[in-house]
Scaffold this motif. Structure first.
Motif, PDB file in Angstrom:
ATOM      1  N   CYS A   1       0.679  -1.151  -0.053  1.00  0.00           N
ATOM      2  CA  CYS A   1      -0.002  -0.015   0.030  1.00  0.00           C
ATOM      3  C   CYS A   1       1.123   1.174  -0.012  1.00  0.00           C
ATOM      4  O   CYS A   1       0.378   2.206  -0.475  1.00  0.00           O
ATOM      5  CB  CYS A   1      -0.907  -0.062   1.313  1.00  0.00           C
ATOM      6  SG  CYS A   1      -1.694  -1.483   1.699  1.00  0.00           S
TER       7      CYS A   1
ATOM      8  N   CYS B   1       1.478   3.978  -2.643  1.00  0.00           N
ATOM      9  CA  CYS B   1       0.212   5.076  -2.877  1.00  0.00           C
ATOM     10  C   CYS B   1      -0.211   5.659  -1.818  1.00  0.00           C
ATOM     11  O   CYS B   1      -1.002   6.915  -1.975  1.00  0.00           O
ATOM     12  CB  CYS B   1      -0.636   4.173  -3.665  1.00  0.00           C
ATOM     13  SG  CYS B   1      -0.211   3.550  -5.131  1.00  0.00           S
ATOM     14  N   HIS B   2      -0.126   5.155  -0.626  1.00  0.00           N
ATOM     15  CA  HIS B   2      -0.722   5.794   0.660  1.00  0.00           C
ATOM     16  C   HIS B   2       0.277   6.109   1.762  1.00  0.00           C
ATOM     17  O   HIS B   2       1.188   5.041   2.294  1.00  0.00           O
ATOM     18  CB  HIS B   2      -1.456   4.836   1.258  1.00  0.00           C
ATOM     19  CG  HIS B   2      -3.057   4.682   0.581  1.00  0.00           C
ATOM     20  ND1 HIS B   2      -3.925   5.684   0.241  1.00  0.00           N
ATOM     21  CD2 HIS B   2      -3.284   3.493  -0.298  1.00  0.00           C
ATOM     22  CE1 HIS B   2      -4.869   5.134  -0.566  1.00  0.00           C
ATOM     23  NE2 HIS B   2      -4.427   3.804  -0.754  1.00  0.00           N
TER      24      HIS B   2
ATOM     25  N   TYR C   1     -10.636  12.857  -4.992  1.00  0.00           N
ATOM     26  CA  TYR C   1     -11.184  11.524  -5.152  1.00  0.00           C
ATOM     27  C   TYR C   1     -11.994  11.359  -6.395  1.00  0.00           C
ATOM     28  O   TYR C   1     -12.489  12.383  -6.998  1.00  0.00           O
ATOM     29  CB  TYR C   1     -12.180  11.561  -3.940  1.00  0.00           C
ATOM     30  CG  TYR C   1     -11.455  11.266  -2.740  1.00  0.00           C
ATOM     31  CD1 TYR C   1     -11.056   9.913  -2.147  1.00  0.00           C
ATOM     32  CD2 TYR C   1     -11.023  12.307  -1.970  1.00  0.00           C
ATOM     33  CE1 TYR C   1     -10.291   9.798  -1.120  1.00  0.00           C
ATOM     34  CE2 TYR C   1     -10.691  12.303  -0.670  1.00  0.00           C
ATOM     35  CZ  TYR C   1     -10.423  11.032  -0.231  1.00  0.00           C
ATOM     36  OH  TYR C   1      -9.682  10.872   0.940  1.00  0.00           O
ATOM     37  N   SER C   2     -12.386  10.079  -6.817  1.00  0.00           N
ATOM     38  CA  SER C   2     -13.105   9.911  -7.904  1.00  0.00           C
ATOM     39  C   SER C   2     -14.719  10.296  -7.543  1.00  0.00           C
ATOM     40  O   SER C   2     -15.029  10.413  -6.303  1.00  0.00           O
ATOM     41  CB  SER C   2     -13.221   8.114  -8.042  1.00  0.00           C
ATOM     42  OG  SER C   2     -13.665   7.653  -7.123  1.00  0.00           O
TER      43      SER C   2
ATOM     44  N   MET D   1      -8.599   3.472  -7.380  1.00  0.00           N
ATOM     45  CA  MET D   1      -7.204   2.787  -6.830  1.00  0.00           C
ATOM     46  C   MET D   1      -7.029   1.740  -7.670  1.00  0.00           C
ATOM     47  O   MET D   1      -7.783   0.591  -7.732  1.00  0.00           O
ATOM     48  CB  MET D   1      -7.812   2.123  -5.610  1.00  0.00           C
ATOM     49  CG  MET D   1      -6.936   1.678  -4.706  1.00  0.00           C
ATOM     50  SD  MET D   1      -7.017   1.730  -2.810  1.00  0.00           S
ATOM     51  CE  MET D   1      -7.193  -0.044  -2.351  1.00  0.00           C
TER      52      MET D   1
HETATM   53  C1  HEC Z   1      -1.894   1.995  -7.065  1.00  0.00           C
HETATM   54  C2  HEC Z   1      -1.887   2.861  -5.975  1.00  0.00           C
HETATM   55  C3  HEC Z   1      -2.755   2.153  -4.657  1.00  0.00           C
HETATM   56  C4  HEC Z   1      -2.463   1.089  -3.940  1.00  0.00           C
HETATM   57  C5  HEC Z   1      -1.409   0.189  -4.255  1.00  0.00           C
HETATM   58  C6  HEC Z   1      -3.406   1.001  -2.990  1.00  0.00           C
HETATM   59  N1  HEC Z   1      -4.374   2.054  -2.982  1.00  0.00           N
HETATM   60 FE1  HEC Z   1      -5.865   2.719  -1.741  1.00  0.00          FE
HETATM   61  N2  HEC Z   1      -6.254   4.258  -3.101  1.00  0.00           N
HETATM   62  C7  HEC Z   1      -5.737   4.690  -3.982  1.00  0.00           C
HETATM   63  C8  HEC Z   1      -6.460   5.491  -4.713  1.00  0.00           C
HETATM   64  C9  HEC Z   1      -6.221   6.525  -6.051  1.00  0.00           C
HETATM   65  C10 HEC Z   1      -7.424   5.968  -3.694  1.00  0.00           C
HETATM   66  C11 HEC Z   1      -8.643   7.117  -4.082  1.00  0.00           C
HETATM   67  C12 HEC Z   1      -9.720   6.271  -4.761  1.00  0.00           C
HETATM   68  C13 HEC Z   1     -11.077   6.949  -5.302  1.00  0.00           C
HETATM   69  O1  HEC Z   1     -10.883   8.156  -5.059  1.00  0.00           O
HETATM   70  O2  HEC Z   1     -11.849   6.324  -5.851  1.00  0.00           O
HETATM   71  C14 HEC Z   1      -7.402   4.909  -2.676  1.00  0.00           C
HETATM   72  C15 HEC Z   1      -8.274   4.849  -1.674  1.00  0.00           C
HETATM   73  C16 HEC Z   1      -8.197   4.112  -0.430  1.00  0.00           C
HETATM   74  C17 HEC Z   1      -8.911   4.097   0.655  1.00  0.00           C
HETATM   75  C18 HEC Z   1     -10.363   5.170   1.079  1.00  0.00           C
HETATM   76  C19 HEC Z   1      -9.532   6.469   1.483  1.00  0.00           C
HETATM   77  C20 HEC Z   1     -10.574   7.685   1.874  1.00  0.00           C
HETATM   78  O3  HEC Z   1     -10.090   8.746   2.210  1.00  0.00           O
HETATM   79  O4  HEC Z   1     -11.756   7.426   1.661  1.00  0.00           O
HETATM   80  C21 HEC Z   1      -8.560   3.053   1.294  1.00  0.00           C
HETATM   81  C22 HEC Z   1      -9.153   2.903   2.813  1.00  0.00           C
HETATM   82  C23 HEC Z   1      -7.652   2.574   0.570  1.00  0.00           C
HETATM   83  N3  HEC Z   1      -7.295   3.200  -0.314  1.00  0.00           N
HETATM   84  C24 HEC Z   1      -6.785   1.580   1.314  1.00  0.00           C
HETATM   85  C25 HEC Z   1      -5.832   0.990   0.727  1.00  0.00           C
HETATM   86  C26 HEC Z   1      -5.093  -0.314   1.229  1.00  0.00           C
HETATM   87  C27 HEC Z   1      -5.045  -0.778   2.641  1.00  0.00           C
HETATM   88  C28 HEC Z   1      -3.968  -0.588   0.340  1.00  0.00           C
HETATM   89  C29 HEC Z   1      -2.887  -1.994   0.269  1.00  0.00           C
HETATM   90  C30 HEC Z   1      -3.554  -2.975   0.869  1.00  0.00           C
HETATM   91  C31 HEC Z   1      -4.260   0.183  -0.805  1.00  0.00           C
HETATM   92  N4  HEC Z   1      -5.213   1.161  -0.544  1.00  0.00           N
HETATM   93  C32 HEC Z   1      -3.675   0.103  -1.905  1.00  0.00           C
HETATM   94  C33 HEC Z   1      -4.510   3.956  -4.436  1.00  0.00           C
HETATM   95  C34 HEC Z   1      -3.880   3.027  -4.248  1.00  0.00           C
END
Ligand code: HEC
Length: 128
Positions: free
Chosen positions: A41, A44-45, A74-75, A106
């Motif tokens: 994660c 990206c986070h 955000y989307s 994501m």
């Molecule tokens: C390739 C990049 C990428 C990876 C790898 C990724 N994410 Fe994300 N994540 C994003 C993006 C971009 C968004 C925003 C999605 C949207 O706006 O629809 C997001 C949104 C989220 C959110 C919602 C956050 C909110 O503020 O509402 C969560 C929770 C989350 N991710 C958890 C995780 C976790 C836990 C992992 C690993 C297991 C992970 N993500 C891996 C890119 C990533």
């Protein structure tokens, strides 16, 4: 995964569908979750307040409203999502981030293993 944590996960899902307070992810292993987070994660986070990368900061994400981080683009699907990030909601999202109502921004295939999800949620729960 132990039988007990499967049971806890089922309880968490049942609890959310009854709109009772979310169960805790205490059965997950936060240390294993941290290692998994750093592998999968963290590209990206970030986990600190105010640091957005490709994805929004996940500091204090448990029980937060979706799309609540300021200055993150955000989307539309995520902005329309009103269900707070309970344990059960996170579990469903992380199982298949691109397959449910939350949209496709994501670009991550998800964590098919329930134990991985419980561990990473247990880690996220401690980011406060
Ligand atoms: C390739 C990049 C990428 C990876 C790898 C990724 N994410 Fe994300 N994540 C994003 C993006 C971009 C968004 C925003 C999605 C949207 O706006 O629809 C997001 C949104 C989220 C959110 C919602 C956050 C909110 O503020 O509402 C969560 C929770 C989350 N991710 C958890 C995780 C976790 C836990 C992992 C690993 C297991 C992970 N993500 C891996 C890119 C990533």
């Amino acid at each position: 995964m132990t039988g007990r944590s499967i049971f806890a996960l089922m309880l968490a899902l049942a609890a959310s569908s009854l709109a009772t307070p979310p169960a805790s992810a205490a059965d997950g292993d936060p240390a294993a979750g941290k290692a998994l987070f750093e592998r999968t994660c963290e590209n990206c986070h970030a986990v600190v307040i105010g640091v957005n990368k490709v994805g929004p900061s996940l500091w204090n994400v448990l029980d937060r409203k979706p799309a609540a981080v300021p200055d993150f683009a955000y989307s539309e699907a995520m902005k329309a999502n009103k269900q707070p990030w309970t344990v059960a909601a996170l579990d469903a999202y992380l199982a298949d981030p691109r397959g449910d109502v939350h949209g496709v921004k994501m670009f991550f295939k998800g964590l098919p293993n329930p134990a991985d999800r419980a561990n990473v949620i247990a880690y996220l729960e401690r980011l406060k």
